[in-house]
Design a protein around this motif. Sequence first.
Motif, mmCIF file in Angstrom:
data_model
loop_
_atom_site.group_PDB
_atom_site.id
_atom_site.type_symbol
_atom_site.label_atom_id
_atom_site.label_comp_id
_atom_site.label_asym_id
_atom_site.label_seq_id
_atom_site.Cartn_x
_atom_site.Cartn_y
_atom_site.Cartn_z
ATOM 1 N N VAL A 171 75.391 -131.847 -15.928
ATOM 2 C CA VAL A 171 75.793 -133.442 -16.080
ATOM 3 C C VAL A 171 75.186 -133.793 -17.635
ATOM 4 C CG1 VAL A 171 75.496 -135.668 -15.072
ATOM 5 C CG2 VAL A 171 75.822 -133.802 -13.655
ATOM 6 N N ARG A 172 76.081 -134.280 -18.397
ATOM 7 C CA ARG A 172 75.525 -134.792 -19.743
ATOM 8 C C ARG A 172 76.026 -135.963 -20.245
ATOM 9 N NH1 ARG A 172 75.056 -131.156 -24.780
ATOM 10 N NH2 ARG A 172 75.480 -129.244 -23.640
ATOM 11 N N CYS A 173 75.181 -136.779 -20.804
ATOM 12 C CA CYS A 173 75.562 -138.130 -21.691
ATOM 13 C C CYS A 173 75.128 -137.689 -23.066
ATOM 14 C CB CYS A 173 74.877 -139.071 -21.015
ATOM 15 S SG CYS A 173 75.303 -140.670 -21.467
ATOM 16 N N GLU A 174 76.051 -138.121 -23.915
ATOM 17 C CA GLU A 174 75.636 -138.417 -25.254
ATOM 18 C C GLU A 174 76.084 -139.702 -25.800
ATOM 19 O OE1 GLU A 174 78.078 -135.260 -27.607
ATOM 20 O OE2 GLU A 174 77.346 -133.588 -26.041
ATOM 21 N N VAL A 175 75.199 -140.393 -26.752
ATOM 22 C CA VAL A 175 75.497 -141.400 -27.163
ATOM 23 C C VAL A 175 75.699 -141.299 -28.859
ATOM 24 C CG1 VAL A 175 74.647 -143.894 -27.765
ATOM 25 C CG2 VAL A 175 74.312 -142.707 -25.584
ATOM 26 N N ASN A 176 77.022 -141.581 -29.405
ATOM 27 C CA ASN A 176 77.135 -141.213 -30.792
ATOM 28 C C ASN A 176 76.778 -139.776 -31.071
ATOM 29 O OD1 ASN A 176 77.752 -144.170 -30.995
ATOM 30 N ND2 ASN A 176 75.356 -144.226 -31.509
ATOM 31 N N GLU A 177 77.339 -138.878 -30.118
ATOM 32 C CA GLU A 177 77.089 -137.658 -30.202
ATOM 33 C C GLU A 177 75.714 -136.954 -30.195
ATOM 34 O OE1 GLU A 177 79.270 -136.068 -33.850
ATOM 35 O OE2 GLU A 177 81.191 -136.780 -32.860
ATOM 36 N N GLU A 178 74.888 -137.787 -29.773
ATOM 37 C CA GLU A 178 73.460 -137.251 -29.672
ATOM 38 C C GLU A 178 73.144 -137.135 -28.166
ATOM 39 O OE1 GLU A 178 68.816 -138.832 -29.734
ATOM 40 O OE2 GLU A 178 70.528 -140.061 -30.742
#
Length: 246
Positions: A171-178
């Motif tokens: 399970v992954r979350c990226e904000v602005n590819e970070e």
Amino acid sequence: MSFGVVEGDQSPTIAELDGHPFGRLTFTGQRWALADVRLLAPMLPSKIVCVGRNYADHAKEMGGEVPAEPLLFLKPSTTIIGPNDAISLPPQSQQVEHEAELAIVIGLPGARRVDRAEAEKAIFGYSIANDVTARDLQKKDVQFTRAKGFDSFCPFGPWIETELDWRDLEVRCEVNEEVRQLGRTKDMVFDVPTLVSYVSHVMTLLPGDVILTGTPAGVSELNAGDSVTVSIEGLGALTNKVVELV
């Protein structure tokens, strides 16, 4: 607006369903390239049942203990948005955060007071959700209704996978590819059949209802202009822009 089945891997198409996806599937004969259609949220549930502090690392970062039983709360169906729709930041909050979650979708005939074995049979499939939260309001109000209930606070999609082993998925979350969140479903405190069974002993789950299974550590603030992507192994990715509510 129609339900459809995604077919193929290399050049996927969508086969239009005649009616809803529960029960025996019948098709209209219409097919479109996936790239040529707009994907909406794959279901509009009667209710969204959420589970708090279901990952020990997230409970720790929130300053709370792992609960002895699943901690339940509800999001209204009006929070649902689909892929590429905008998360709107409400003026009442100065701290809106993302929460990447595996979503369970209930199938026919629903679930009422089921045991673990019956719970697994009641699951139609799985999808991706982002349990967007106004964290400052959650702390201020103590209970979660306002903090979790704003329109657009439940991005959901891009589809429902009916054949998925939920037991150990990234399970992954990226904000602005970070990368902000990175966990695995094997680390859930209460597993999928336990959650479905537990919820069904509180309220009847209807076909299409959604259970959000909790989020791993790493929740952080969203700002206007951000792009947030939640991805789950075997399910793909769900991306939404963040905008000020106007």
